[in-house]
Design a protein around this motif. Sequence first.
Motif, mmCIF file in Angstrom:
data_model
loop_
_atom_site.group_PDB
_atom_site.id
_atom_site.type_symbol
_atom_site.label_atom_id
_atom_site.label_comp_id
_atom_site.label_asym_id
_atom_site.label_seq_id
_atom_site.Cartn_x
_atom_site.Cartn_y
_atom_site.Cartn_z
ATOM 1 N N LYS A 4 4.592 5.413 -5.483
ATOM 2 C CA LYS A 4 3.655 4.620 -4.687
ATOM 3 C C LYS A 4 4.395 3.524 -3.925
ATOM 4 O O LYS A 4 4.127 3.288 -2.747
ATOM 5 C CB LYS A 4 2.573 4.016 -5.573
ATOM 6 C CG LYS A 4 1.519 3.248 -4.781
ATOM 7 C CD LYS A 4 0.508 2.575 -5.671
ATOM 8 C CE LYS A 4 -0.557 1.828 -4.916
ATOM 9 N NZ LYS A 4 -0.137 1.073 -3.746
ATOM 10 N N ALA A 5 5.347 2.869 -4.591
ATOM 11 C CA ALA A 5 6.119 1.817 -3.930
ATOM 12 C C ALA A 5 6.907 2.378 -2.752
ATOM 13 O O ALA A 5 6.980 1.760 -1.685
ATOM 14 C CB ALA A 5 7.054 1.142 -4.928
ATOM 15 N N LEU A 6 7.499 3.561 -2.943
ATOM 16 C CA LEU A 6 8.244 4.190 -1.857
ATOM 17 C C LEU A 6 7.314 4.539 -0.701
ATOM 18 O O LEU A 6 7.634 4.285 0.466
ATOM 19 C CB LEU A 6 8.964 5.443 -2.353
ATOM 20 C CG LEU A 6 9.725 6.240 -1.297
ATOM 21 C CD1 LEU A 6 10.822 5.405 -0.654
ATOM 22 C CD2 LEU A 6 10.289 7.513 -1.904
ATOM 23 N N LEU A 7 6.160 5.118 -1.013
ATOM 24 C CA LEU A 7 5.194 5.454 0.042
ATOM 25 C C LEU A 7 4.756 4.200 0.786
ATOM 26 O O LEU A 7 4.657 4.202 2.016
ATOM 27 C CB LEU A 7 3.986 6.180 -0.539
ATOM 28 C CG LEU A 7 4.197 7.636 -0.915
ATOM 29 C CD1 LEU A 7 2.987 8.186 -1.648
ATOM 30 C CD2 LEU A 7 4.488 8.472 0.322
ATOM 31 N N ASP A 8 4.493 3.125 0.030
ATOM 32 C CA ASP A 8 4.094 1.866 0.664
ATOM 33 C C ASP A 8 5.187 1.371 1.611
ATOM 34 O O ASP A 8 4.910 0.923 2.721
ATOM 35 C CB ASP A 8 3.792 0.798 -0.388
ATOM 36 C CG ASP A 8 2.510 1.069 -1.155
ATOM 37 O OD1 ASP A 8 1.714 1.935 -0.721
ATOM 38 O OD2 ASP A 8 2.304 0.427 -2.208
ATOM 39 N N LEU A 19 2.544 10.818 4.027
ATOM 40 C CA LEU A 19 2.767 9.951 5.179
ATOM 41 C C LEU A 19 2.156 10.524 6.453
ATOM 42 O O LEU A 19 2.272 9.925 7.514
ATOM 43 C CB LEU A 19 4.261 9.684 5.376
ATOM 44 C CG LEU A 19 4.899 8.820 4.295
ATOM 45 C CD1 LEU A 19 6.385 8.641 4.552
ATOM 46 C CD2 LEU A 19 4.215 7.464 4.187
ATOM 47 N N CYS A 20 1.518 11.667 6.345
ATOM 48 C CA CYS A 20 0.748 12.237 7.455
ATOM 49 C C CYS A 20 -0.729 11.971 7.153
ATOM 50 O O CYS A 20 -1.162 12.091 6.006
ATOM 51 C CB CYS A 20 0.967 13.749 7.564
ATOM 52 S SG CYS A 20 2.661 14.209 7.926
ATOM 53 N N LEU A 43 1.495 11.452 12.184
ATOM 54 C CA LEU A 43 2.607 10.728 11.549
ATOM 55 C C LEU A 43 2.288 9.246 11.422
ATOM 56 O O LEU A 43 1.628 8.666 12.290
ATOM 57 C CB LEU A 43 3.891 10.900 12.369
ATOM 58 C CG LEU A 43 4.429 12.317 12.523
ATOM 59 C CD1 LEU A 43 5.612 12.324 13.484
ATOM 60 C CD2 LEU A 43 4.811 12.902 11.173
ATOM 61 N N THR A 44 2.792 8.650 10.359
ATOM 62 C CA THR A 44 2.645 7.207 10.157
ATOM 63 C C THR A 44 4.007 6.631 9.751
ATOM 64 O O THR A 44 4.932 7.372 9.424
ATOM 65 C CB THR A 44 1.626 6.879 9.047
ATOM 66 O OG1 THR A 44 2.119 7.374 7.796
ATOM 67 C CG2 THR A 44 0.261 7.467 9.338
ATOM 68 N N GLY A 45 4.120 5.317 9.781
ATOM 69 C CA GLY A 45 5.293 4.630 9.259
ATOM 70 C C GLY A 45 6.615 5.081 9.857
ATOM 71 O O GLY A 45 6.736 5.307 11.064
ATOM 72 N N VAL A 46 7.613 5.203 8.977
ATOM 73 C CA VAL A 46 8.968 5.554 9.404
ATOM 74 C C VAL A 46 9.012 6.906 10.133
ATOM 75 O O VAL A 46 9.661 7.011 11.187
ATOM 76 C CB VAL A 46 9.950 5.504 8.211
ATOM 77 C CG1 VAL A 46 11.316 6.031 8.596
ATOM 78 C CG2 VAL A 46 10.056 4.073 7.674
ATOM 79 N N ASP A 99 6.837 18.165 0.809
ATOM 80 C CA ASP A 99 7.648 17.320 1.676
ATOM 81 C C ASP A 99 7.761 17.883 3.086
ATOM 82 O O ASP A 99 7.712 19.092 3.304
ATOM 83 C CB ASP A 99 9.059 17.166 1.101
ATOM 84 C CG ASP A 99 9.105 16.218 -0.086
ATOM 85 O OD1 ASP A 99 8.075 15.591 -0.414
ATOM 86 O OD2 ASP A 99 10.194 16.093 -0.692
ATOM 87 N N VAL A 100 7.964 16.952 4.008
ATOM 88 C CA VAL A 100 8.143 17.278 5.414
ATOM 89 C C VAL A 100 9.571 16.900 5.801
ATOM 90 O O VAL A 100 10.059 15.842 5.398
ATOM 91 C CB VAL A 100 7.146 16.484 6.292
ATOM 92 C CG1 VAL A 100 7.328 16.807 7.764
ATOM 93 C CG2 VAL A 100 5.710 16.734 5.846
ATOM 94 N N ALA A 101 10.246 17.762 6.546
ATOM 95 C CA ALA A 101 11.592 17.465 7.028
ATOM 96 C C ALA A 101 11.567 17.335 8.540
ATOM 97 O O ALA A 101 10.850 18.065 9.228
ATOM 98 C CB ALA A 101 12.567 18.568 6.622
ATOM 99 N N MET A 102 12.372 16.391 9.028
ATOM 100 C CA MET A 102 12.557 16.202 10.463
ATOM 101 C C MET A 102 14.017 16.544 10.752
ATOM 102 O O MET A 102 14.920 15.898 10.216
ATOM 103 C CB MET A 102 12.251 14.753 10.862
ATOM 104 C CG MET A 102 10.836 14.327 10.515
ATOM 105 S SD MET A 102 10.484 12.610 10.955
ATOM 106 C CE MET A 102 9.808 12.856 12.599
#
Length: 149
Positions: free
Chosen positions: A39-43, A84-85, A103-106, A139-142
């Motif tokens: 959760k902390a990482l997602l935040d 994060l989507c 997409l959101t955030g980073v 997971d999603v990869a870019m």
Amino acid sequence: MQDLQVPSAGDFAKKIAIAEAEEAAKESRIQQQAEAEKKALLDQLTKPSGVSDEEAIKRAITMIEGAVRNLRTEVQVHRFPNQLCTDGGRAINQMEEGWEQTLTGVPKEIYQLWEKYFRDKGYKLRVEIVDFPGGKPGDVAMTLGWAPK
């Protein structure tokens, strides 16, 4: 012969039950800690990175140069949880038009950086679901690519 006290079978069953309960509690604490860390990482990833475009470009070029030294024509620049989507990665998985709007955030910052600085230079950005835990998108990869035409 001395009168030996033989524990009852129930005494040993209680010891096992207590040990199992302690083990379950330990596993529960470990699971709760892992969930808190996730959760902390997602935040953290949902918030702006604070990295300037200039610094992000430098980082990307360093990654690209490393891949080129290894004779690669692409490099995974980011991997992130599908949470994060805004749709849990569904649009990406279905390759729907407008998937980038989810997409959101980073990850959103990375997409925007590619769109602003790398796209017109011939770089391709592939965004895809890379694992399916329990049969569901994970997971999603870019991945940034620069294969010659």
